[in-house]
Design a protein around this motif. Structure first.
Motif, short mmCIF file in Angstrom:
data_model
loop_
_atom_site.label_atom_id
_atom_site.label_comp_id
_atom_site.label_asym_id
_atom_site.label_seq_id
_atom_site.Cartn_x
_atom_site.Cartn_y
_atom_site.Cartn_z
N GLU A 132 0.88 -1.16 0.00
CA GLU A 132 0.00 0.00 0.00
C GLU A 132 0.92 1.22 0.00
O GLU A 132 1.82 1.32 0.83
N PHE A 169 1.72 5.49 -0.26
CA PHE A 169 1.21 6.79 0.17
C PHE A 169 2.20 7.89 -0.23
O PHE A 169 3.40 7.64 -0.35
N SER A 199 3.37 0.53 3.16
CA SER A 199 3.08 -0.49 4.18
C SER A 199 2.63 -1.75 3.47
O SER A 199 2.11 -1.69 2.35
N ASP A 259 -0.75 -4.50 7.19
CA ASP A 259 0.25 -4.13 8.18
C ASP A 259 0.10 -2.64 8.46
O ASP A 259 0.00 -1.84 7.53
N TYR A 260 0.11 -2.25 9.72
CA TYR A 260 -0.11 -0.84 10.04
C TYR A 260 1.17 -0.01 10.06
O TYR A 260 1.13 1.20 10.14
N LYS A 261 2.31 -0.67 9.99
CA LYS A 261 3.59 0.03 10.03
C LYS A 261 3.93 0.62 8.66
O LYS A 261 3.78 -0.06 7.65
N LEU A 262 4.35 1.88 8.65
CA LEU A 262 4.77 2.52 7.40
C LEU A 262 6.27 2.74 7.37
O LEU A 262 6.86 3.17 8.36
N SER A 263 6.86 2.47 6.20
CA SER A 263 8.26 2.80 5.96
C SER A 263 8.31 4.00 5.02
O SER A 263 7.58 4.03 4.02
N PHE A 264 9.18 4.95 5.33
CA PHE A 264 9.24 6.19 4.57
C PHE A 264 10.54 6.30 3.78
O PHE A 264 11.59 5.76 4.19
N PHE A 309 3.02 5.00 16.97
CA PHE A 309 4.38 4.90 16.43
C PHE A 309 5.23 6.08 16.91
O PHE A 309 4.73 7.19 17.10
N TYR A 335 8.68 7.95 15.38
CA TYR A 335 9.68 8.07 14.33
C TYR A 335 10.65 9.19 14.72
O TYR A 335 10.29 10.11 15.44
N LEU A 390 12.13 9.67 7.57
CA LEU A 390 11.56 9.21 8.83
C LEU A 390 12.00 7.78 9.08
O LEU A 390 11.84 6.92 8.20
N ARG A 448 -2.50 5.32 14.02
CA ARG A 448 -3.19 4.85 12.82
C ARG A 448 -4.30 3.89 13.15
O ARG A 448 -4.13 2.99 13.97
#
Lengths: 109, 110
Positions: A32, A34, A90, A94-99, B33, B35, B43, B94
Motif C-alpha cells: 500500500e 502513500f 506499508s 500491516d499498520y507500520k509505514l516505511s518512509f 508509532f 519516528y 523518517l 493509525r
C-alpha cells in the motif's frame, strides 16, 4: 524487508511548470503506497494513497507494479506546493509505514 | 478533528539525562508509532505499539524504550541521552486508514 527510495533530495521548478517526484519501492508482497507532505511549520499530513485513486491539490500518483514505482505528478506547479514530500509504504494489512528520505520541492515564481 | 498531541515542542537536555517524550491521541487508535526525522534520512521508525502494553522494535530502537500503559498514550524514553539523539521526534497513530502525526518534538542534546 521493505524499502522506499526517493532519488531526488531537492527539486526546484518554476510556477506553472510540471513537477514529478520519483518514488521506487522494494517489497515482496502486495504494498500500500502513500504520499505525505509537510508544509513549512505544519505537521506531516497525508496527500494521497494509491488505493483511493484520487487527485488531491492537482497531484496524482500511479502505482506501477512492474517498475515498482509510485511517482507523484502535477502538471502545473504552484508556489503553495513548496514543501517536503515523503513517499511511504506499508504491507497490505500491516499498520507500520516505511518512509523514503524525502524530497524538498521549491516552486519559484 | 483528529488529534495527535505531543507534550513538548522543544527540549534541550544534557548528555546522560533521562528524557521522556509524551504523545496522546484522541482517535481511539490501537496503533501508535515513534519516528525520528533527520535531514537526508527521512523518517525512521524507532518503536511501535499495536495495543496497550504491547511494543515492537522498529528500525532504530537502540538507545530508546517506550511505554504504553493506556490506549491513548505512547511515551518514548531515552534512558541516557546522547548527542547523536539530537533530532525531531514524531509520534503518529493509525486506525484502518491513514497515519496521523503530531507536530513533533525537537530534542537537542548538549
Amino acid at each position: 524487508a521493505q524499502r522506499v527510495t526517493q532519488p531526488e533530495k531537492l527539486l526546484s521548478v518554476f510556477k506553472g511548470a510540471p513537477v514529478e517526484l520519483k518514488c521506487n519501492y522494494s517489497y515482496s508482497g502486495s504494498p500500500e503506497l502513500f504520499w505525505y507532505v509537510q508544509y513549512s511549520r505544519q505537521r506531516l499530513q497525508l496527500l494521497l494513497r494509491h488505493i483511493s485513486r484520487e487527485s488531491i491539490k492537482g497531484f496524482t500518483a500511479d502505482l506501477n507494479k512492474g517498475e515498482t514505482s509510485f511517482h507523484l505528478k502535477k502538471p502545473f506547479a504552484q508556489e503553495e506546493d513548496s514543501a517536503m514530500y515523503y513517499c511511504a509504504l506499508s504491507g497490505w494489512g500491516d499498520y507500520k509505514l516505511s518512509f523514503g528520505a524525502g524530497t524538498t520541492v521549491t516552486v519559484r515564481a | 478533528d483528529v488529534k495527535v498531541t505531543q507534550s513538548s515542542r522543544y527540549l534541550v537536555k544534557r548528555t546522560g539525562e533521562k528524557v521522556f517524550l509524551e504523545c496522546v491521541q484522541d482517535m481511539d487508535h490501537e496503533n501508535m508509532f515513534w519516528y525520528r526525522q533527520d535531514p537526508g534520512l527521512g523518517l525512521r521508525l524507532i518503536y511501535f505499539s499495536y495495543d496497550v502494553k504491547m511494543k515492537e522494535k522498529g528500525d532504530i530502537p537502540e538507545g530508546y524504550s517506550v511505554s504504553r500503559e493506556k490506549k491513548e498514550r505512547f511515551s518514548l524514553i531515552l534512558e541516557s541521552a546522547s548527542t547523536n539523539q539530537t533530532s525531531m521526534y514524531l509520534c503518529a497513530s493509525r486506525g484502518p486508514g491513514e497515519l496521523f502525526f503530531g507536530e513533533g518534538s525537537r530534542l537537542t542534546v548538549l
